[in-house]
Scaffold this active site. Structure first.
Site, PDB file in Angstrom:
ATOM      1  N   HIS A 199     -38.911  29.371 -21.650  1.00 35.95           N
ATOM      2  CA  HIS A 199     -40.053  29.810 -22.273  1.00 35.95           C
ATOM      3  C   HIS A 199     -39.927  29.448 -23.710  1.00 35.95           C
ATOM      4  O   HIS A 199     -38.787  29.465 -24.648  1.00 35.95           O
ATOM      5  CB  HIS A 199     -39.832  31.622 -22.636  1.00 35.95           C
ATOM      6  CG  HIS A 199     -41.062  32.066 -23.310  1.00 35.95           C
ATOM      7  ND1 HIS A 199     -42.109  32.457 -22.433  1.00 35.95           N
ATOM      8  CD2 HIS A 199     -41.246  32.452 -24.306  1.00 35.95           C
ATOM      9  CE1 HIS A 199     -43.066  33.027 -23.570  1.00 35.95           C
ATOM     10  NE2 HIS A 199     -42.578  33.018 -24.653  1.00 35.95           N
ATOM     11  N   ASP A 200     -40.845  28.828 -24.205  1.00 30.62           N
ATOM     12  CA  ASP A 200     -41.014  28.136 -25.710  1.00 30.62           C
ATOM     13  C   ASP A 200     -41.587  29.225 -26.493  1.00 30.62           C
ATOM     14  O   ASP A 200     -42.617  29.764 -26.453  1.00 30.62           O
ATOM     15  CB  ASP A 200     -41.930  26.714 -25.522  1.00 30.62           C
ATOM     16  CG  ASP A 200     -41.289  25.826 -25.052  1.00 30.62           C
ATOM     17  OD1 ASP A 200     -40.007  25.775 -24.857  1.00 30.62           O
ATOM     18  OD2 ASP A 200     -42.156  25.021 -24.535  1.00 30.62           O
ATOM     19  N   GLU A 201     -41.237  29.632 -27.687  1.00 26.57           N
ATOM     20  CA  GLU A 201     -41.327  30.468 -28.298  1.00 26.57           C
ATOM     21  C   GLU A 201     -42.819  30.670 -28.977  1.00 26.57           C
ATOM     22  O   GLU A 201     -43.335  29.674 -29.349  1.00 26.57           O
ATOM     23  CB  GLU A 201     -40.111  30.218 -30.115  1.00 26.57           C
ATOM     24  CG  GLU A 201     -40.675  31.489 -30.840  1.00 26.57           C
ATOM     25  CD  GLU A 201     -40.100  31.156 -32.338  1.00 26.57           C
ATOM     26  OE1 GLU A 201     -39.463  32.114 -33.130  1.00 26.57           O
ATOM     27  OE2 GLU A 201     -39.687  30.080 -32.654  1.00 26.57           O
TER      28      GLU A 201
ATOM     29  N   CYS B 137     -53.670  33.619 -25.944  1.00 30.20           N
ATOM     30  CA  CYS B 137     -52.841  32.878 -25.104  1.00 30.20           C
ATOM     31  C   CYS B 137     -51.963  33.658 -23.838  1.00 30.20           C
ATOM     32  O   CYS B 137     -51.858  34.951 -24.286  1.00 30.20           O
ATOM     33  CB  CYS B 137     -51.643  31.946 -25.770  1.00 30.20           C
ATOM     34  SG  CYS B 137     -50.416  33.049 -26.450  1.00 30.20           S
TER      35      CYS B 137
ATOM     36  N   CYS C  79     -48.547  33.636 -23.309  1.00 29.03           N
ATOM     37  CA  CYS C  79     -47.090  33.650 -23.597  1.00 29.03           C
ATOM     38  C   CYS C  79     -46.460  34.797 -23.346  1.00 29.03           C
ATOM     39  O   CYS C  79     -45.603  34.865 -22.502  1.00 29.03           O
ATOM     40  CB  CYS C  79     -46.769  32.827 -24.957  1.00 29.03           C
ATOM     41  SG  CYS C  79     -47.533  31.208 -25.183  1.00 29.03           S
TER      42      CYS C  79
ATOM     43  N   GLY D 158     -45.408  26.639 -31.606  1.00 25.34           N
ATOM     44  CA  GLY D 158     -46.508  25.677 -31.571  1.00 25.34           C
ATOM     45  C   GLY D 158     -46.619  24.523 -30.964  1.00 25.34           C
ATOM     46  O   GLY D 158     -46.669  23.496 -31.596  1.00 25.34           O
TER      47      GLY D 158
ATOM     48  N   ASP E  88     -48.588  17.602 -28.760  1.00 26.86           N
ATOM     49  CA  ASP E  88     -47.339  18.108 -28.324  1.00 26.86           C
ATOM     50  C   ASP E  88     -46.337  17.436 -29.107  1.00 26.86           C
ATOM     51  O   ASP E  88     -46.064  16.192 -28.869  1.00 26.86           O
ATOM     52  CB  ASP E  88     -47.194  18.008 -26.761  1.00 26.86           C
ATOM     53  CG  ASP E  88     -46.273  19.250 -26.493  1.00 26.86           C
ATOM     54  OD1 ASP E  88     -45.348  19.456 -27.087  1.00 26.86           O
ATOM     55  OD2 ASP E  88     -46.426  19.712 -25.155  1.00 26.86           O
TER      56      ASP E  88
ATOM     57  N   ARG F  70     -42.937  18.482 -28.227  1.00 27.51           N
ATOM     58  CA  ARG F  70     -41.913  18.885 -27.716  1.00 27.51           C
ATOM     59  C   ARG F  70     -40.964  17.825 -26.737  1.00 27.51           C
ATOM     60  O   ARG F  70     -41.821  16.864 -26.158  1.00 27.51           O
ATOM     61  CB  ARG F  70     -41.928  20.120 -26.672  1.00 27.51           C
ATOM     62  CG  ARG F  70     -42.465  21.282 -27.504  1.00 27.51           C
ATOM     63  CD  ARG F  70     -42.806  22.462 -26.257  1.00 27.51           C
ATOM     64  NE  ARG F  70     -44.216  21.937 -25.872  1.00 27.51           N
ATOM     65  CZ  ARG F  70     -44.748  22.829 -25.006  1.00 27.51           C
ATOM     66  NH1 ARG F  70     -44.350  23.973 -24.661  1.00 27.51           N
ATOM     67  NH2 ARG F  70     -45.817  22.287 -24.330  1.00 27.51           N
TER      68      ARG F  70
ATOM     69  N   LYS G 141     -42.185  20.906 -17.720  1.00 24.15           N
ATOM     70  CA  LYS G 141     -41.174  21.363 -17.412  1.00 24.15           C
ATOM     71  C   LYS G 141     -40.404  21.476 -15.992  1.00 24.15           C
ATOM     72  O   LYS G 141     -39.198  21.112 -16.058  1.00 24.15           O
ATOM     73  CB  LYS G 141     -41.192  23.049 -17.841  1.00 24.15           C
ATOM     74  CG  LYS G 141     -41.336  23.195 -19.343  1.00 24.15           C
ATOM     75  CD  LYS G 141     -41.560  24.739 -19.480  1.00 24.15           C
ATOM     76  CE  LYS G 141     -41.733  24.880 -21.266  1.00 24.15           C
ATOM     77  NZ  LYS G 141     -41.989  26.364 -21.589  1.00 24.15           N
TER      78      LYS G 141
END
Length: 213
Positions: A54-56, A68, A70, A100, A139, A141, A168
């Site tokens: 899980h991305d913050e 969203c 999340c 983000g 993005d 990441r 992922k």
């Protein structure tokens, strides 16, 4: 030199090309891994492992914004990890500080405003474009490094991956971790205002349900 060029291209930060700058400190980073249940189950082939990477998302995870998915997915994943642990296995929540899409919280809120006030209102077809307009990239990441904490724990198989993300999934399987099943977020957990986000992501390759019209 190659590393500087790659980082500069990835982050859109030309200062990285200057050899006078010896240290690069990302604005965000760090990982916390939560293990639910018996940790020895992680490497036991006879017991199941559930996992969410899980991305913050501070706005959703902490403050509950409904723009969203999340927080709902995190809640659903925690429930799934608890269920797996109660059945004798283990659940893992790997929480990455990549606010983000690793562009930072201020950038994310600027994108939210741009999406809301654009001509025609918030809609899936401009979801990624608004981020690119503001940040220069969609993005920041690097998901290739994301499985490292899982590998460090000795995980070789995930029975239940609680993620719809194609990037992922590709990173995890590309790291040699077998994924037996993927568990998408139930549609009834998606808030009305989050349909723009989830529709755009599914159109871009995310696994999961087909959103309502």
């Amino acid at each position: 030199t190659v590393m500087r060029e790659k980082l500069a291209s990835w982050t859109q930060n030309k200062l990285l090309l200057d050899p006078k700058n010896d240290v690069f400190l990302p604005s965000i980073g760090g990982t916390t891994v939560y293990v639910i249940g018996d940790i020895t189950a992680i490497t036991d082939p006879k017991r199941k492992v559930a996992c969410r990477t899980h991305d913050e998302c501070n706005g959703s995870d902490v403050f509950g914004t409904d723009i969203c998915t999340c927080r709902p997915y995190l809640v659903y994943a925690v429930e799934g990890c608890v269920e797996t642990a109660q059945a004798g296995g283990a659940g893992i929540i790997a929480y990455y500080r990549k606010e983000g899409r690793a562009l930072g919280e201020v950038t994310k809120f600027r994108v939210y405003n741009a999406r809301k006030y654009q001509s025609g209102g918030d809609r899936p077809d401009t979801y990624f474009k608004q981020t690119e307009n503001i940040a220069g990239i969609v993005d920041a990441r690097s998901q290739e490094l994301m499985p490292d904490p899982l590998l460090w724990l000795g995980i070789k198989r995930i029975d239940r991956l609680l993620s719809m993300s194609k990037d992922k999934y590709d990173a995890i399987t590309g790291a040699g971790i077998e994924v037996l099943a993927r568990d998408s977020l139930p549609e009834d957990m998606v808030a009305k205002n989050a349909y723009v986000e989830i529709s755009a992501k599914i159109s871009s390759g995310y696994a999961g349900f087909k959103p309502k019209a």
